[in-house]
Write a protein that holds these residues in place. Structure first.
Motif, PDB file in Angstrom:
ATOM      1  N   ASP A  48     -50.937  -4.565  78.714  1.00 52.82           N
ATOM      2  CA  ASP A  48     -50.404  -3.245  79.103  1.00 52.82           C
ATOM      3  C   ASP A  48     -49.896  -2.631  78.060  1.00 52.82           C
ATOM      4  OD1 ASP A  48     -48.364  -4.940  79.425  1.00 52.82           O
ATOM      5  OD2 ASP A  48     -47.471  -4.257  81.210  1.00 52.82           O
ATOM      6  N   HIS A  49     -50.088  -3.008  76.656  1.00 47.42           N
ATOM      7  CA  HIS A  49     -49.504  -2.245  75.544  1.00 47.42           C
ATOM      8  C   HIS A  49     -49.751  -0.873  75.469  1.00 47.42           C
ATOM      9  CE1 HIS A  49     -48.387  -1.580  71.385  1.00 47.42           C
ATOM     10  NE2 HIS A  49     -47.948  -2.716  71.334  1.00 47.42           N
ATOM     11  N   PRO A  50     -48.833  -0.064  75.072  1.00 49.57           N
ATOM     12  CA  PRO A  50     -49.380   1.371  75.229  1.00 49.57           C
ATOM     13  C   PRO A  50     -50.286   1.842  74.253  1.00 49.57           C
ATOM     14  CG  PRO A  50     -47.149   1.106  74.146  1.00 49.57           C
ATOM     15  CD  PRO A  50     -47.612  -0.062  74.752  1.00 49.57           C
ATOM     16  N   LEU A  51     -50.697   1.296  72.848  1.00 45.79           N
ATOM     17  CA  LEU A  51     -51.557   1.608  72.145  1.00 45.79           C
ATOM     18  C   LEU A  51     -53.085   1.113  72.709  1.00 45.79           C
ATOM     19  CD1 LEU A  51     -50.184   0.162  68.695  1.00 45.79           C
ATOM     20  CD2 LEU A  51     -50.696   2.667  69.378  1.00 45.79           C
ATOM     21  N   LEU A  52     -53.291   0.514  73.515  1.00 48.96           N
ATOM     22  CA  LEU A  52     -54.517   0.156  74.196  1.00 48.96           C
ATOM     23  C   LEU A  52     -54.950   1.362  74.978  1.00 48.96           C
ATOM     24  CD1 LEU A  52     -53.827  -3.519  75.818  1.00 48.96           C
ATOM     25  CD2 LEU A  52     -55.317  -3.122  74.076  1.00 48.96           C
ATOM     26  N   ALA A  53     -53.987   2.089  75.259  1.00 52.98           N
ATOM     27  CA  ALA A  53     -54.606   3.549  75.962  1.00 52.98           C
ATOM     28  C   ALA A  53     -54.958   4.613  75.010  1.00 52.98           C
ATOM     29  CB  ALA A  53     -53.454   3.978  77.002  1.00 52.98           C
ATOM     30  N   ALA A  54     -54.533   4.418  73.755  1.00 53.80           N
ATOM     31  CA  ALA A  54     -55.056   5.455  72.682  1.00 53.80           C
ATOM     32  C   ALA A  54     -56.305   5.566  72.782  1.00 53.80           C
ATOM     33  CB  ALA A  54     -54.525   5.035  71.394  1.00 53.80           C
ATOM     34  N   PRO A  55     -56.877   6.956  72.587  1.00 48.03           N
ATOM     35  CA  PRO A  55     -58.429   6.947  72.434  1.00 48.03           C
ATOM     36  C   PRO A  55     -59.024   6.505  71.106  1.00 48.03           C
ATOM     37  CG  PRO A  55     -57.190   9.288  72.277  1.00 48.03           C
ATOM     38  CD  PRO A  55     -56.256   7.992  72.644  1.00 48.03           C
ATOM     39  N   GLU A  56     -58.314   6.715  70.010  1.00 44.60           N
ATOM     40  CA  GLU A  56     -58.923   6.184  68.768  1.00 44.60           C
ATOM     41  C   GLU A  56     -57.788   5.475  68.304  1.00 44.60           C
ATOM     42  OE1 GLU A  56     -60.522   9.392  66.672  1.00 44.60           O
ATOM     43  OE2 GLU A  56     -62.113  10.190  68.035  1.00 44.60           O
ATOM     44  N   PRO A  57     -57.449   4.560  68.235  1.00 42.97           N
ATOM     45  CA  PRO A  57     -56.395   3.537  67.631  1.00 42.97           C
ATOM     46  C   PRO A  57     -56.654   3.307  66.365  1.00 42.97           C
ATOM     47  CG  PRO A  57     -57.468   2.143  69.123  1.00 42.97           C
ATOM     48  CD  PRO A  57     -58.076   3.418  69.329  1.00 42.97           C
ATOM     49  N   SER A  58     -55.694   3.351  65.523  1.00 43.77           N
ATOM     50  CA  SER A  58     -55.860   3.129  64.110  1.00 43.77           C
ATOM     51  C   SER A  58     -54.518   2.386  63.613  1.00 43.77           C
ATOM     52  CB  SER A  58     -55.688   4.311  63.197  1.00 43.77           C
ATOM     53  OG  SER A  58     -54.443   5.054  63.184  1.00 43.77           O
ATOM     54  N   LEU A  59     -54.745   1.666  62.320  1.00 43.10           N
ATOM     55  CA  LEU A  59     -53.429   0.874  61.770  1.00 43.10           C
ATOM     56  C   LEU A  59     -52.473   1.792  61.742  1.00 43.10           C
ATOM     57  CD1 LEU A  59     -55.198  -1.491  59.394  1.00 43.10           C
ATOM     58  CD2 LEU A  59     -53.769  -2.029  61.085  1.00 43.10           C
ATOM     59  N   ARG A  60     -52.465   3.127  61.341  1.00 41.62           N
ATOM     60  CA  ARG A  60     -51.324   3.916  60.926  1.00 41.62           C
ATOM     61  C   ARG A  60     -50.338   4.040  62.344  1.00 41.62           C
ATOM     62  NH1 ARG A  60     -50.883   6.733  56.131  1.00 41.62           N
ATOM     63  NH2 ARG A  60     -48.847   7.014  57.074  1.00 41.62           N
ATOM     64  N   MET A  61     -51.101   3.878  63.654  1.00 42.97           N
ATOM     65  CA  MET A  61     -50.398   3.957  64.898  1.00 42.97           C
ATOM     66  C   MET A  61     -49.549   2.674  64.876  1.00 42.97           C
ATOM     67  SD  MET A  61     -53.134   5.484  67.785  1.00 42.97           S
ATOM     68  CE  MET A  61     -53.926   7.120  67.207  1.00 42.97           C
ATOM     69  N   VAL A  62     -49.844   1.624  64.398  1.00 41.43           N
ATOM     70  CA  VAL A  62     -48.993   0.334  64.498  1.00 41.43           C
ATOM     71  C   VAL A  62     -47.524   0.297  63.837  1.00 41.43           C
ATOM     72  CG1 VAL A  62     -49.045  -1.892  63.769  1.00 41.43           C
ATOM     73  CG2 VAL A  62     -51.140  -0.923  64.617  1.00 41.43           C
ATOM     74  N   GLU A  63     -47.410   1.259  62.782  1.00 38.45           N
ATOM     75  CA  GLU A  63     -46.280   1.396  62.236  1.00 38.45           C
ATOM     76  C   GLU A  63     -45.011   1.516  62.850  1.00 38.45           C
ATOM     77  OE1 GLU A  63     -46.242   3.451  58.248  1.00 38.45           O
ATOM     78  OE2 GLU A  63     -47.801   4.390  59.072  1.00 38.45           O
ATOM     79  N   PRO A  64     -44.923   2.244  64.095  1.00 41.30           N
ATOM     80  CA  PRO A  64     -43.508   2.328  64.614  1.00 41.30           C
ATOM     81  C   PRO A  64     -43.203   0.862  65.488  1.00 41.30           C
ATOM     82  CG  PRO A  64     -44.864   4.100  65.425  1.00 41.30           C
ATOM     83  CD  PRO A  64     -45.813   3.286  64.666  1.00 41.30           C
ATOM     84  N   PHE A  65     -44.178   0.030  65.707  1.00 46.67           N
ATOM     85  CA  PHE A  65     -43.946  -1.126  66.654  1.00 46.67           C
ATOM     86  C   PHE A  65     -43.544  -2.140  65.887  1.00 46.67           C
ATOM     87  CE2 PHE A  65     -46.788   1.663  68.693  1.00 46.67           C
ATOM     88  CZ  PHE A  65     -46.557   1.654  69.889  1.00 46.67           C
ATOM     89  N   PRO A  66     -42.742  -3.206  66.427  1.00 47.06           N
ATOM     90  CA  PRO A  66     -42.776  -4.630  65.745  1.00 47.06           C
ATOM     91  C   PRO A  66     -44.060  -5.195  65.225  1.00 47.06           C
ATOM     92  CG  PRO A  66     -41.308  -4.351  67.695  1.00 47.06           C
ATOM     93  CD  PRO A  66     -42.109  -3.217  67.749  1.00 47.06           C
ATOM     94  N   ALA A  67     -43.847  -5.709  64.352  1.00 43.50           N
ATOM     95  CA  ALA A  67     -45.200  -6.573  63.584  1.00 43.50           C
ATOM     96  C   ALA A  67     -45.100  -7.775  63.327  1.00 43.50           C
ATOM     97  CB  ALA A  67     -45.708  -5.613  62.628  1.00 43.50           C
ATOM     98  N   LEU A  68     -45.680  -8.965  64.041  1.00 42.17           N
ATOM     99  CA  LEU A  68     -45.602 -10.125  64.001  1.00 42.17           C
ATOM    100  C   LEU A  68     -46.669 -10.456  62.732  1.00 42.17           C
ATOM    101  CD1 LEU A  68     -45.562 -11.133  67.425  1.00 42.17           C
ATOM    102  CD2 LEU A  68     -43.850 -11.873  66.002  1.00 42.17           C
ATOM    103  N   VAL A  69     -46.360 -10.906  61.376  1.00 40.43           N
ATOM    104  CA  VAL A  69     -46.996 -11.023  60.416  1.00 40.43           C
ATOM    105  C   VAL A  69     -46.866 -12.250  59.700  1.00 40.43           C
ATOM    106  CG1 VAL A  69     -47.247  -8.651  59.769  1.00 40.43           C
ATOM    107  CG2 VAL A  69     -45.395  -9.861  58.785  1.00 40.43           C
ATOM    108  N   ASP A  76     -58.362  -2.076  69.579  1.00 36.50           N
ATOM    109  CA  ASP A  76     -59.879  -1.647  69.223  1.00 36.50           C
ATOM    110  C   ASP A  76     -59.714  -1.170  67.766  1.00 36.50           C
ATOM    111  OD1 ASP A  76     -62.570  -1.374  69.342  1.00 36.50           O
ATOM    112  OD2 ASP A  76     -62.525   0.522  70.468  1.00 36.50           O
ATOM    113  N   ILE A  77     -59.506  -1.912  66.687  1.00 34.08           N
ATOM    114  CA  ILE A  77     -59.315  -1.458  65.505  1.00 34.08           C
ATOM    115  C   ILE A  77     -60.282  -2.174  64.690  1.00 34.08           C
ATOM    116  CG2 ILE A  77     -57.667  -1.042  63.425  1.00 34.08           C
ATOM    117  CD1 ILE A  77     -55.590  -0.640  65.615  1.00 34.08           C
ATOM    118  N   ASP A  78     -61.010  -1.561  63.656  1.00 38.56           N
ATOM    119  CA  ASP A  78     -61.822  -2.304  62.882  1.00 38.56           C
ATOM    120  C   ASP A  78     -61.040  -3.197  61.899  1.00 38.56           C
ATOM    121  OD1 ASP A  78     -64.083  -3.255  61.397  1.00 38.56           O
ATOM    122  OD2 ASP A  78     -64.255  -1.306  60.336  1.00 38.56           O
ATOM    123  N   MET A  79     -61.205  -4.652  62.054  1.00 38.11           N
ATOM    124  CA  MET A  79     -60.459  -5.281  61.038  1.00 38.11           C
ATOM    125  C   MET A  79     -61.823  -6.589  60.216  1.00 38.11           C
ATOM    126  SD  MET A  79     -57.381  -5.062  61.444  1.00 38.11           S
ATOM    127  CE  MET A  79     -56.546  -6.583  61.001  1.00 38.11           C
TER     128      MET A  79
END
Length: 305
Positions: free
Chosen positions: A180-201, A267-270
């Protein structure tokens, strides 16, 4: 051919290799259970025997000279051959074979458990010792003969000297999140949208770290402001489920979670993150029958994916 200088002892090679592997005399002493003066003395003796400086001591951190880098290849090979010889004699006398291998996080969840299960059913089944951890750690063990193969992503070309890689398949990274992550509801998700969220890398030094950075740079992201570095699959999964973190991870690691719906992939092209997965061994290594049988089990499991 000139005879080997009898003054060169095993301790010289061990101290030299461990000092380079650990980046200094103090950690090498801890690893070998020796005193710092004993390590320094052995290095000085080896340099005197060879007649060249092996380390550049003008820097804050010890660094190999050109002579040191050249000699390291042969010192590693000599220690690995000696270790293999001792183990071969031991196995021949005790009939107690052990297959020693390293598994990178990429294959710990899907490939390795199935390969181990398949190997256990074969006629050459033997005890297994499986090391895990980041690539530099496992490649260091591989070079010194502590393990005989590493399964996972292909190492960077600049660390492949003295090693060989057998490609088995390729796979991309995914951005795994809770269902139920909020980015799953984005109509056109992109990597730029990831920036505000914690990132496990992956941490710096891990094989896929460079891949992650390349993908981010292509999207115009110099760095993620809320990075959490980890190579732990269990921590990554638990933390991703706990909140809004986005987990940069190889697809096979979370394949079962994606299929069951426990996790979801943004749904981001990787496609630019595709990397080779396979088996890394020492070049020219003479692998015993149980180890060869285990490699065959890995190939068989991969062929049925």
């Amino acid at each position: 051919m000139p005879n080997l200088d009898p003054r060169i002892k095993l301790r010289h090679l061990s101290c030299f290799v461990e000092t380079d592997r650990h980046g200094g005399v103090v950690p090498a002493a801890e690893a070998l259970g020796l005193s710092q003066p004993a390590i320094s003395k052995s290095l000085a003796e080896l340099e005197d025997i060879l007649g060249v400086a092996l380390f550049d001591r003008s820097r804050r951190k010890l660094a190999l000279t050109e002579f040191g880098a050249l000699f390291l290849r042969y010192a590693n090979a000599a220690l690995a051959a000696l270790r293999q010889g001792v183990e071969s004699v031991s196995l021949a006398s005790h009939a107690d074979a052990v297959v020693r291998l390293g598994a990178l996080p990429t294959v710990e969840v899907e490939v390795m458990p199935r390969a181990v299960a398949r190997f256990a059913l074969g006629p050459l089944a033997a005890r297994l010792h499986v090391e895990s951890g980041p690539s530099p750690h496992l490649l260091g063990l591989l070079r010194t003969g502590a393990i005989d193969l590493v399964v996972g992503r292909m190492p960077a070309p600049d660390v492949m000297a003295g090693l060989t890689f057998e490609h088995l398949y390729s796979e991309p990274l995914v951005l795994a999140v809770r269902p139920d992550h909020p980015l799953l509801a984005a109509p056109e998700p992109s990597l730029r949208m990831v920036e505000p969220f914690p990132a496990l890398v992956p941490p710096r030094g891990a094989i896929i770290r460079q891949t992650v950075e390349t993908v981010l740079l292509a999207a115009g992201i110099a760095r993620l402001p809320h990075e959490i570095e980890t190579v732990s699959n269990s921590f990554g999964r638990a933390y991703a489920l706990l909140g809004d973190a986005v987990w940069f991870i190889s697809r096979s690691v979370v394949a079962a979670d994606l299929q069951s719906g426990a996790l979801a992939a943004l749904d981001i092209d990787m496609s630019a993150s595709y990397g080779a997965i396979g088996i890394t061994t020492r070049a020219g290594a003479d692998l015993d029958l149980p180890t060869t049988a285990f490699i065959a089990a890995v190939r068989e499991v991969v062929s049925r994916r």
